[in-house]
Design an enzyme around this catalytic site. Structure first.
Site, PDB file in Angstrom:
ATOM      1  N   SER A 197       0.864  -1.169   0.000  1.00 47.64           N
ATOM      2  CA  SER A 197       0.000   0.000   0.000  1.00 47.64           C
ATOM      3  C   SER A 197       0.909   1.229   0.000  1.00 47.64           C
ATOM      4  O   SER A 197       2.106   1.135   0.253  1.00 47.64           O
ATOM      5  CB  SER A 197      -0.873  -0.008   1.242  1.00 47.64           C
ATOM      6  OG  SER A 197      -0.076   0.302   2.356  1.00 47.64           O
ATOM      7  N   LYS A 198       0.320   2.378  -0.267  1.00 51.09           N
ATOM      8  CA  LYS A 198       1.136   3.585  -0.368  1.00 51.09           C
ATOM      9  C   LYS A 198       1.915   3.874   0.919  1.00 51.09           C
ATOM     10  O   LYS A 198       3.038   4.353   0.874  1.00 51.09           O
ATOM     11  CB  LYS A 198       0.242   4.765  -0.717  1.00 51.09           C
ATOM     12  CG  LYS A 198       0.857   5.514  -1.867  1.00 51.09           C
ATOM     13  CD  LYS A 198       0.203   6.759  -2.222  1.00 51.09           C
ATOM     14  CE  LYS A 198       1.182   7.520  -3.088  1.00 51.09           C
ATOM     15  NZ  LYS A 198       0.836   7.587  -4.422  1.00 51.09           N
ATOM     16  N   ARG A 199       1.310   3.530   2.014  1.00 50.16           N
ATOM     17  CA  ARG A 199       1.973   3.793   3.289  1.00 50.16           C
ATOM     18  C   ARG A 199       3.273   2.995   3.445  1.00 50.16           C
ATOM     19  O   ARG A 199       4.173   3.403   4.140  1.00 50.16           O
ATOM     20  CB  ARG A 199       1.020   3.452   4.453  1.00 50.16           C
ATOM     21  CG  ARG A 199       0.437   4.667   5.102  1.00 50.16           C
ATOM     22  CD  ARG A 199      -0.158   4.341   6.447  1.00 50.16           C
ATOM     23  NE  ARG A 199       0.744   4.633   7.541  1.00 50.16           N
ATOM     24  CZ  ARG A 199       1.276   3.716   8.323  1.00 50.16           C
ATOM     25  NH1 ARG A 199       1.046   2.455   8.129  1.00 50.16           N
ATOM     26  NH2 ARG A 199       2.060   4.061   9.335  1.00 50.16           N
TER      27      ARG A 199
END
Ligand code: GLU
Length: 492
Positions: free
Chosen positions: A252-254
């Protein structure tokens, strides 16, 4: 021959984890030959400057044990290492190129260049400068200079030759000069472009080996032309393969950490990051995977660097980190953990400081095989450092384990209490403890998990935690008895 490599970052923010590999290869190569590694600041693109970038990068290099031998403001100060402090040097060399008729003034306005580009794009032909000013006469040029017209200086790319160079990793690279633009060398603001400054500086700073990211390959023919125009010897050039994010879709982007600092913040160990990065694109030609910095210095071989890209895979990095966590001497690990907390989690450091070093080290030595990085530890140690919390009924009651009601739980926990209260058992190791439990559970005609599950839940109230024996071993008898009795009272 003496070897000198360099890392030449632009101060545009943080140090990218991939750039750290560029640093590492430069460092290993220089140190292997007992020579020097330099840092030069390429700040000619004034629009992208980010304050303190270089200080931050230097700080990180220091943490990784790769402090350059020469760097801005170091003791070994031979010349300004920051390009914006070297403008008069570039002016001098640009004049030399013009005098040698290897470069020319260009007075084309930005509007003209934009129109030209748009026209070429609409015709679907490569966008290139049309050499409008290349053929101005000396008088025409002088008149424009006298009239104060703004100018850039461009490289006079020779017609119809092949520009060739040997890349130490990729081999011979040859580009027809018709594909190379008459590159701007000096901008209207008096600043050099990257292409000009990099050549002048590498030459003047006596860099013998350029090891850089392979996205610079298309620029290298331009650099070769500039070296030739001056009549300078071309350093050995090696372009290292690109890195590609593995499992990009899965992340995920995180999870998308690009800055080295983010990896340090998560608690990856320096030695693990170095070891992993070294192998991203370099083949040590052995099945061994784990190398210390000094082993890497000894074994690194530029010629064994791959030509094609390598995947940067966080799960692989986790694997390396886990290896170092597991094999590090506990005292060393403890010191590193405290250092980590002192930077990234002072509150947690304060918390653990309320407990004895022996207790803390015991926790680390039990959990070092369960964690991938230091920041996993906080979640896994709640039941060692925070106040006791009663486990939820749903956690402890489990019909599959025949723990249908609190009578079953009580019966089970009383067996644990009996064992813990028996002073004759010393519990020298978790194995010894295990043997005693198994024997006693058998005597009570119960199943192991019927006793061990509620024991572990009463000691550590979270859904996931170390096993009962590990919990007891760390908490030790008194605290374990305490917790179990507290729990038993609560269900009465
Ligand atoms: N300043 C360039 C960069 O930040 C350096 C390229 C080179 O090493 O020549 O990527």
């Amino acid at each position: 021959m003496t070897i000198k490599t360099r890392f030449a970052p632009s101060p545009t923010g943080y140090l990218h984890i991939w750039s750290l590999r560029t640093v590492l290869y430069n460092y290993l190569y220089a140190k292997q030959k007992w020579w020097s590694f330099m840092l030069r600041v390429e700040d000619t693109d004034r629009t992208r400057l980010v304050e303190d970038s270089i200080e931050n990068m230097l700080e990180i290099l220091e943490k990784f044990g790769m402090t350059p031998d020469e760097w801005p403001n170091s003791d070994l100060w031979n010349w300004p290492y920051v390009q914006s402090e070297r403008l008069d040097i570039y002016q001098k060399y640009i004049k030399e190129l013009i005098e040698k008729e290897q470069a020319y003034y260009c007075f084309c306005t930005p509007e003209r260049l934009t129109n030209l580009r748009e026209e070429q794009q609409s015709l679907k032909i490569p966008t290139k400068y049309d050499q409008n000013c290349r053929f101005l006469t000396e008088e025409e040029t002088q008149a424009k200079l006298d009239a104060g017209e703004k100018y850039t200086v461009r490289l006079k790319v020779p017609k119809d030759i092949n520009i060739e160079f040997i890349d130490a990793i990729k081999g011979k690279i040859s580009v027809p000069s018709k594909d190379v633009d008459d590159q701007v060398l000096l901008k209207t603001d008096g600043f050099p472009t990257y292409h000009f400054a990099v050549v002048v500086d590498d030459y003047l700073m006596k860099v013998t080996d350029i090891i850089r990211w392979d996205e610079w390959i298309p620029s290298t023919p331009k650099h070769v032309l500039i070296y030739r125009a001056f009549g300078w010897e071309i350093p050995r050039i090696s372009h290292i393969p690109p890195l590609i994010w593995a499992n990009k879709k899965k992340l995920s982007k995180r999870d998308w950490d690009v800055a080295v600092e983010q990896y340090l913040e998560k608690g990856y160990l320096i030695e693990a990051i170095i070891n992993y990065l070294a192998l991203l694109g370099w083949n040590p030609k052995t099945t061994e995977e784990f190398f210390t910095m000094s082993e890497l210095i000894e074994r690194f071989d530029l010629e064994a660097v791959h030509k094609s890209g390598a995947f940067f895979d966080v799960e692989r990095l986790d694997f390396f980190n886990a290896h170092y966590l597991k094999n590090m001497d506990i005292l060393e690990l403890y010191e590193k953990f405290k250092k980590y907390l002192s930077i990234y989690d002072k509150e947690f450091l304060e918390k653990i400081s309320n407990f004895s070093p022996e207790y803390n080290k015991k926790i680390l030595s039990e959990l070092n095989t369960r964690i991938k990085k230091f920041d996993d530890l906080k979640g896994l140690t709640i039941y060692f450092y925070w106040d006791y919390t009663f486990p939820e009924d749903e956690l402890i009651l489990n019909s599959k384990m025949k723990l249908e009601n609190f009578d079953d739980v009580e019966k089970a926990l009383n067996i644990t209490l009996e064992i813990l209260k028996n002073k004759s058992w010393k519990f020298e190791s978790t194995d010894e403890m295990k043997a005693i439990f198994i024997e006693k559970i058998k005597e009570a005609e119960m199943k192991n998990w019927q006793v061990l599950w509620p024991t572990r839940c009463a000691l550590s109230w979270e859904k996931f935690s170390p096993w009962a024996f590990e919990m007891i071993y760390i908490l030790w008898k008194e605290e374990s008895i305490n917790r179990i009795e507290k729990y038993l009272n609560s269900i009465k």
